[in-house]
Design an enzyme around this catalytic site. Structure first.
Site, short mmCIF file in Angstrom:
data_model
loop_
_atom_site.label_atom_id
_atom_site.label_comp_id
_atom_site.label_asym_id
_atom_site.label_seq_id
_atom_site.Cartn_x
_atom_site.Cartn_y
_atom_site.Cartn_z
N CYS A 1 0.84 -1.20 0.00
CA CYS A 1 0.00 0.00 0.00
C CYS A 1 0.88 1.25 0.00
O CYS A 1 1.98 1.26 0.54
CB CYS A 1 -0.91 0.00 1.23
SG CYS A 1 -2.11 1.36 1.23
N ASP B 1 0.38 3.78 1.71
CA ASP B 1 0.32 4.38 3.05
C ASP B 1 1.72 4.69 3.58
O ASP B 1 2.59 3.82 3.60
CB ASP B 1 -0.41 3.40 3.99
CG ASP B 1 -0.80 4.04 5.31
OD1 ASP B 1 0.09 4.56 6.01
OD2 ASP B 1 -2.00 4.03 5.64
N ARG C 1 2.81 4.94 6.39
CA ARG C 1 3.21 4.21 7.60
C ARG C 1 3.70 2.80 7.31
O ARG C 1 4.01 2.05 8.22
CB ARG C 1 2.03 4.15 8.58
CG ARG C 1 1.54 5.53 9.03
CD ARG C 1 0.18 5.44 9.67
NE ARG C 1 -0.85 5.02 8.71
CZ ARG C 1 -2.14 4.85 9.02
NH1 ARG C 1 -2.56 5.04 10.26
NH2 ARG C 1 -2.99 4.48 8.08
N HIS D 1 -2.14 -4.07 4.97
CA HIS D 1 -1.95 -3.67 6.38
C HIS D 1 -3.31 -3.42 7.03
O HIS D 1 -4.25 -2.95 6.37
CB HIS D 1 -1.06 -2.43 6.48
CG HIS D 1 -1.65 -1.19 5.90
ND1 HIS D 1 -2.19 -0.19 6.68
CD2 HIS D 1 -1.79 -0.78 4.61
CE1 HIS D 1 -2.63 0.78 5.89
NE2 HIS D 1 -2.42 0.45 4.63
N CYS E 1 -6.16 -0.13 6.93
CA CYS E 1 -5.91 0.46 5.61
C CYS E 1 -7.04 1.43 5.23
O CYS E 1 -8.20 1.03 5.15
CB CYS E 1 -5.77 -0.63 4.55
SG CYS E 1 -5.41 0.03 2.90
#
Ligand code: ZN
Length: 210
Positions: free
Chosen positions: A40, A42, A44, A96, A99
């Site tokens: 992803c 993302d 993080r 994750h 998400c």
């Protein structure tokens, strides 16, 4: 502009050279990563850091929701290059928990183009609605959808013609499904690894596990 990032970059490059004087010269000549990461976007979920790999060790493709859509030329190009040219030995599909892409796919709000991109996640949710509807806690239900989405993307990767052709020529290639926890920084292996075409019609793909 962005002087702190440029300063960070200089300090990082100096640290890498201090550790290994030939590091950049060696990487400049060739990259030979053994792993393709499909994860992803993302912020993080930084691919290399999570698995402790240096530049040159991980070929990375990231998009919102860690999707591997069979009609997406970007993903397909990365997959083909990784499998046919770099000859990675492992493809890691890494979702994750928590998400935002998975949440946005099913919250019913209109956001524009990204709704179209996230459509495959809605399909996964629809296919597994009996299992998902039985989970009363919203966070737990979305986290299960994160797992089911990873399993679906693994299925897409192993169904791809480039992967099938690699196996047909006896190239070593394993496709794995993992999910990362933002809470503790740990990955969980969803145990849907496929290393040969005969392993594809496993129960874990056909049936949601309870
Ligand atoms: Zn995400």
């Amino acid at each position: 502009m962005l002087d702190h990032l440029k300063a960070n970059n200089r300090a990082w490059a100096e640290r890498m050279v201090a550790r290994d004087a030939d590091f950049f010269r060696r990487l400049e000549r060739q990259q030979a990563p053994e792993y393709l990461w499909i994860g992803c976007s993302d912020s993080r979920v930084p691919a290399n850091e999570i698995v402790g790999l240096d530049p040159g060790e991980l070929f990375v493709h990231r998009n919102v929701g860690n999707l591997a859509p069979p009609q997406d030329a970007n993903y397909l190009s990365v997959l083909q290059f990784a499998v046919d040219v770099i000859k990675v030995k492992h493809v890691l599909v890494v979702g994750h928990y928590g998400c935002g892409g998975v949440g946005a796919a099913v919250d019913g709000k209109r956001r524009g183009l990204v709704d179209h991109w996230l459509h495959p996640i809605r399909e996964v949710a629809h296919e597994h609605s009996p299992e998902l509807d039985a989970i009363s806690d919203l966070t737990a239900r979305l986290n299960r959808l994160c797992e089911l989405n990873v399993i679906r993307q693994v299925k897409n990767v192993v169904s791809d013609v480039f992967v099938q052709e690699a196996w047909a020529r006896n190239q070593d290639l394993c496709v794995h499904g993992w999910v990362y926890s933002l809470t503790n920084g740990l990955v969980t292996d969803l145990n849907v690894t496929v290393s040969r075409p005969e392993e594809i019609p496993k129960a874990s793909f056909a049936q949601p596990h309870s």
